[in-house]
Design an enzyme around this catalytic site. Structure first.
Site, PDB file in Angstrom:
ATOM      1  N   SER A 140      33.084 -18.592  34.705  1.00 23.12           N
ATOM      2  CA  SER A 140      32.460 -17.790  33.655  1.00 23.12           C
ATOM      3  C   SER A 140      32.537 -18.608  32.378  1.00 23.12           C
ATOM      4  O   SER A 140      33.405 -19.485  32.250  1.00 23.12           O
ATOM      5  CB  SER A 140      33.241 -16.482  33.475  1.00 23.12           C
ATOM      6  OG  SER A 140      32.855 -15.812  32.285  1.00 23.12           O
ATOM      7  N   TYR A 153      41.013 -11.318  31.473  1.00 18.84           N
ATOM      8  CA  TYR A 153      39.844 -11.893  32.149  1.00 18.84           C
ATOM      9  C   TYR A 153      39.643 -13.336  31.710  1.00 18.84           C
ATOM     10  O   TYR A 153      39.423 -14.226  32.531  1.00 18.84           O
ATOM     11  CB  TYR A 153      38.607 -11.044  31.842  1.00 18.84           C
ATOM     12  CG  TYR A 153      37.354 -11.543  32.533  1.00 18.84           C
ATOM     13  CD1 TYR A 153      37.240 -11.503  33.920  1.00 18.84           C
ATOM     14  CD2 TYR A 153      36.286 -12.049  31.804  1.00 18.84           C
ATOM     15  CE1 TYR A 153      36.095 -11.965  34.555  1.00 18.84           C
ATOM     16  CE2 TYR A 153      35.133 -12.504  32.428  1.00 18.84           C
ATOM     17  CZ  TYR A 153      35.042 -12.454  33.803  1.00 18.84           C
ATOM     18  OH  TYR A 153      33.911 -12.913  34.435  1.00 18.84           O
TER      19      TYR A 153
HETATM   20  C1  8X3 Z   1      31.200 -12.671  32.157  1.00 17.41           C
HETATM   21  C2  8X3 Z   1      30.997 -13.267  30.817  1.00 17.41           C
HETATM   22  O1  8X3 Z   1      31.177 -12.811  28.301  1.00 17.41           O
HETATM   23  O2  8X3 Z   1      31.604 -10.941  29.771  1.00 17.41           O
HETATM   24  O3  8X3 Z   1      31.810 -13.558  33.039  1.00 17.41           O
HETATM   25  O4  8X3 Z   1      33.207 -12.705  29.574  1.00 17.41           O
HETATM   26  S1  8X3 Z   1      31.793 -12.379  29.589  1.00 17.41           S
END
Ligand code: 8X3
Length: 255
Positions: A140, A153
């Site tokens: 990501s 995340y």
């Molecule tokens: C998703 C991109 O910007 O939501 O992997 O982290 S973000």
């Protein structure tokens, strides 16, 4: 396996029940691969596999190492295992570091980092034996730069990025490519809704006013393109964002 499919190359896609994983399974099937779709939700991958030539579904939780090893053994029935697309992953919560739930952080690390590790370790012998193997890590843009509320995340996706970079160094000289695809804003049916624990209003705000966020198909197209380059061409890192998103923190929104 039918006789006429004996020489078809095999690609394994994790998290293939929806979004980028499902779109990647479709793209690789179109490119001529036998695709083994894996995800926890068996009904969804079976329904998709039924629509694709030579495709199979295998219910799998990538955080369960014993199950991953059993899955890897089940692939022995194919002449080769050529491609692994580590797509399973996701975000839980958007709280600041100060108040993020450690259980969410742990769950994200389990799927986004250890899931990639389990699958890669389990399939690497077969990928190497194929003579032209490919490991894809769907990381990501959150694995390359942080943002407020990115929390666990961002931390986990940095971990996924580091797996790809380290593995490429360690496999130099082996017949295995390591490709990282890092998508930015992609509107899928589940990513933001899962992150916000089913709150569809909060999920909708992620994309509000953005002219054309990426689709799962846009990303799958880049994954399939990278995989289908000649064997000596390694696309190390492919960052793909919508035109309206210049960085994780700069997004153009119409009013
Ligand atoms: C998703 C991109 O910007 O939501 O992997 O982290 S973000």
């Amino acid at each position: 396996m039918t006789a006429d499919s004996a020489d078809i190359r095999t690609a394994v896609v994790t998290g293939a029940s929806s979004g980028i994983g499902a779109a990647t399974a479709r793209a690789l099937a179109s490119a001529g691969y036998r695709v083994v779709l894996t995800a926890r939700r068996k009904d969804r991958i079976e329904a998709l596999a039924d629509t694709l030539p030579h495709a199979e579904a295998y219910a799998l939780d990538v955080t369960d190492r014993a199950a991953v090893d059993a899955f890897a053994r089940s692939l022995d029935r194919f002449p080769s295992v050529d491609v692994l697309v580590n797509n399973a992953g996701g975000a839980l919560g958007a709280e600041p570091v100060a108040t993020g739930d450690p259980a969410d952080w742990r769950a994200m690390y389990e799927v986004n980092v250890l899931g990639v590790l389990h699958m890669t370790q389990a399939l690497l012998p077969a990928l190497t034996a194929s003579g032209d193997g490919t490991v894809v890590v769907l990381s990501s843009t959150a694995g390359h730069a942080t943002y407020e509320g990115g929390g666990g995340y961002v931390a986990a996706k940095h971990g996924a990025h580091v797996i790809a970079e380290t593995l490429r160094l360690e496999l130099c000289g082996e017949p295995v490519r390591v490709i990282e695809v890092a998508p930015g804003m992609v509107r899928t049916e589940e990513f933001a809704t899962t992150r916000f624990r089913g709150d569809s209003d909060k999920a909708a705000k992620v994309y509000a006013g953005v002219d054309a966020p990426l689709t799962a198909e846009d990303v799958a197209d880049t994954v399939a393109w990278a995989i289908t380059r000649p064997p000596h061409v390694n696309i190390d890192l492919l960052v793909v964002r919508p035109r309206a998103q210049a960085s994780n923190t700069k997004v153009h929104r119409s009013s």
